[in-house]
Design an enzyme around this catalytic site. Structure first.
Site, mmCIF file in Angstrom:
data_model
loop_
_atom_site.group_PDB
_atom_site.id
_atom_site.type_symbol
_atom_site.label_atom_id
_atom_site.label_comp_id
_atom_site.label_asym_id
_atom_site.label_seq_id
_atom_site.Cartn_x
_atom_site.Cartn_y
_atom_site.Cartn_z
ATOM 1 N N HIS A 150 -116.691 -21.886 43.720
ATOM 2 C CA HIS A 150 -117.563 -20.991 44.477
ATOM 3 C C HIS A 150 -119.023 -21.320 44.226
ATOM 4 O O HIS A 150 -119.403 -21.768 43.143
ATOM 5 C CB HIS A 150 -117.263 -19.517 44.165
ATOM 6 C CG HIS A 150 -117.561 -19.077 42.764
ATOM 7 N ND1 HIS A 150 -118.763 -18.526 42.398
ATOM 8 C CD2 HIS A 150 -116.800 -19.083 41.635
ATOM 9 C CE1 HIS A 150 -118.743 -18.204 41.120
ATOM 10 N NE2 HIS A 150 -117.560 -18.544 40.624
ATOM 11 N N ASP A 164 -121.522 -21.135 36.254
ATOM 12 C CA ASP A 164 -120.459 -20.387 36.929
ATOM 13 C C ASP A 164 -120.951 -20.105 38.347
ATOM 14 O O ASP A 164 -121.712 -19.154 38.549
ATOM 15 C CB ASP A 164 -120.187 -19.103 36.153
ATOM 16 C CG ASP A 164 -119.207 -18.166 36.822
ATOM 17 O OD1 ASP A 164 -118.482 -18.597 37.744
ATOM 18 O OD2 ASP A 164 -119.188 -16.981 36.438
ATOM 19 N N GLU A 221 -116.914 -15.020 45.686
ATOM 20 C CA GLU A 221 -116.067 -14.935 44.496
ATOM 21 C C GLU A 221 -116.549 -13.859 43.536
ATOM 22 O O GLU A 221 -115.736 -13.139 42.937
ATOM 23 C CB GLU A 221 -116.032 -16.291 43.786
ATOM 24 C CG GLU A 221 -114.963 -16.410 42.696
ATOM 25 C CD GLU A 221 -115.399 -15.894 41.333
ATOM 26 O OE1 GLU A 221 -114.537 -15.729 40.449
ATOM 27 O OE2 GLU A 221 -116.620 -15.647 41.153
ATOM 28 N N GLU A 222 -117.853 -13.742 43.368
ATOM 29 C CA GLU A 222 -118.391 -12.815 42.380
ATOM 30 C C GLU A 222 -118.107 -11.354 42.708
ATOM 31 O O GLU A 222 -118.240 -10.488 41.843
ATOM 32 C CB GLU A 222 -119.896 -13.032 42.205
ATOM 33 C CG GLU A 222 -120.292 -14.389 41.624
ATOM 34 C CD GLU A 222 -119.886 -14.576 40.167
ATOM 35 O OE1 GLU A 222 -119.292 -13.647 39.573
ATOM 36 O OE2 GLU A 222 -120.156 -15.656 39.614
ATOM 37 N N ASP A 266 -113.171 -23.435 38.168
ATOM 38 C CA ASP A 266 -114.246 -22.504 37.841
ATOM 39 C C ASP A 266 -114.654 -22.772 36.394
ATOM 40 O O ASP A 266 -114.232 -23.764 35.802
ATOM 41 C CB ASP A 266 -113.755 -21.069 38.043
ATOM 42 C CG ASP A 266 -114.866 -20.099 38.403
ATOM 43 O OD1 ASP A 266 -115.974 -20.244 37.850
ATOM 44 O OD2 ASP A 266 -114.624 -19.187 39.219
ATOM 45 N N HIS A 281 -122.210 -15.503 32.363
ATOM 46 C CA HIS A 281 -123.051 -14.464 32.975
ATOM 47 C C HIS A 281 -124.350 -14.260 32.196
ATOM 48 O O HIS A 281 -124.936 -13.187 32.223
ATOM 49 C CB HIS A 281 -122.283 -13.143 33.127
ATOM 50 C CG HIS A 281 -121.229 -13.196 34.173
ATOM 51 N ND1 HIS A 281 -120.711 -12.062 34.772
ATOM 52 C CD2 HIS A 281 -120.593 -14.235 34.775
ATOM 53 C CE1 HIS A 281 -119.802 -12.410 35.668
ATOM 54 N NE2 HIS A 281 -119.718 -13.731 35.681
#
Length: 339
Positions: free
Chosen positions: A67, A182, A216-217, A236, A316
């Site tokens: 993604h 990510d 995706e998130e 991922d 994150h």
């Protein structure tokens, strides 16, 4: 650094430089389409913005998905003092963004730089430390505004996108440091695989397609795939942390995450392939994770599913990986699609 890794590193640097918080991904998908077209492919863009490209091969259709949407924020409101109150996009952690530079993208195409800070960031002024949670965070525009009307006059309004600066760097020792590894790191790995196939370096033993998703998130990026898909692997970030075997220099193969176990046979095949090719890998369980391929299953597709990726530390956050993890991931994919 060999040709494939150099290519992946270049794509990563370019991709992370393109702001693409969930819901604001067109510039990133335009980049993918241009890159894939330049390699000789014919990518397609879906109504929701996903990019699908068939590489080559016949039989046993496999989709590899990554993604390009990222964490970020949106303007919730303009405050009376001209500062912006944000609302999160995806699983954004405000404590990791306190003091981060950012860019605000307005709906009429203007951009303004700014900085994310809590409502009382100065040690020399604050009587008490302000908790770094969303209600206490604000964006200060790098413009001479001190009232709501002055900010509105710039064209800033609720719903505008706030993108954090990625600060991408690759050290001489191979460490990769950036926001949004990510999943722009694995998206770059898939572009590297596409280049290798186009160059005749990889002979596909089955039909292989790449899917680059844009939601995706928030949980529904991979909800639609080609109807003939039999196997799907999310490429991922691999988790690095307490109680996990993976490091930043390895490829991680996920056996289970918050959505349950991945297909037993797929996990076993990937591990056997990694072992047979002398790759540095780990099989791990991710306690707080969800992937595109689980959205595919939830949508009702009858597929076998898996999840792999280069080890990424501090997810994150301002994340870190290593080119060895990239190499192990790329080589696992190259070997797997050829067997």
């Amino acid at each position: 650094m060999d040709t494939n890794l150099s290519y992946i590193a270049e794509r990563l640097t370019e991709l992370t430089a393109i702001p693409s918080p969930t819901g604001y991904t067109k510039h990133a998908t335009d980049y993918l389409v241009e890159t894939l077209t330049g390699l000789g492919y014919t990518p397609e863009v879906s109504n929701k913005g996903n990019v699908l490209v068939e590489l080559d091969g016949q039989g046993k259709p496999l989709v590899l998905a990554s993604h390009v949407d990222t964490l970020g924020a949106m303007v919730r409101s303009v405050k009376d003092n001209g500062r912006l109150r944000p609302t999160t996009l995806g699983g954004h952690q405000w404590r990791t963004a306190d003091g981060e530079n950012c860019t605000v993208h307005t709906r009429d195409g203007r951009t303004y730089t700014g900085v994310v800070l809590n409502t009382e960031p100065s040690t020399h002024v604050a009587d008490e430390k302000v908790e770094q949670v969303e209600k206490n965070m604000e964006v200060l525009l790098d413009e001479n505004v001190s009232t709501k009307d002055e900010a509105l006059a710039l064209g800033v309004q609720a719903g505008d996108i706030i993108a954090m600066d990625p600060r991408t760097t690759i050290t001489e020792s191979g460490y990769i440091k950036s926001r949004f590894l990510d999943d722009k790191l694995s998206a770059s790995v898939l572009l590297g695989l596409a280049r290798a196939v186009a160059a005749g370096e990889v002979a596909l033993a089955r039909k292989v397609s790449l899917l680059f998703t844009v939601y995706e998130e928030v949980g529904h990026g991979g909800s639609v795939v080609p109807a003939d898909t039999q196997d799907m692997i999310s490429v991922d970030m691999g988790c690095v942390g307490a109680d996990l075997g993976c490091t930043e220099r390895m490829v991680s193969i996920c056996a289970k995450d918050s959505g349950g176990p991945y297909n037993y046979d797929i996990v076993s095949e990937l591990a056997a392939c990694a072992k047979a090719n002398g790759l540095d890998y780990a099989i791990d369980v991710y306690p707080h994770y969800g992937s595109d391929v689980e959205a595919t299953l939830t949508a009702g597709f009858d597929i076998r599913h898996g999840l792999i990726g280069p080890g990424v530390y501090a997810s994150h956050n301002y994340e870190r990986s290593h080119m060895d993890g990239v190499r192990n991931t790329f080589e696992l994919l190259r070997a797997y699609v050829a067997q």
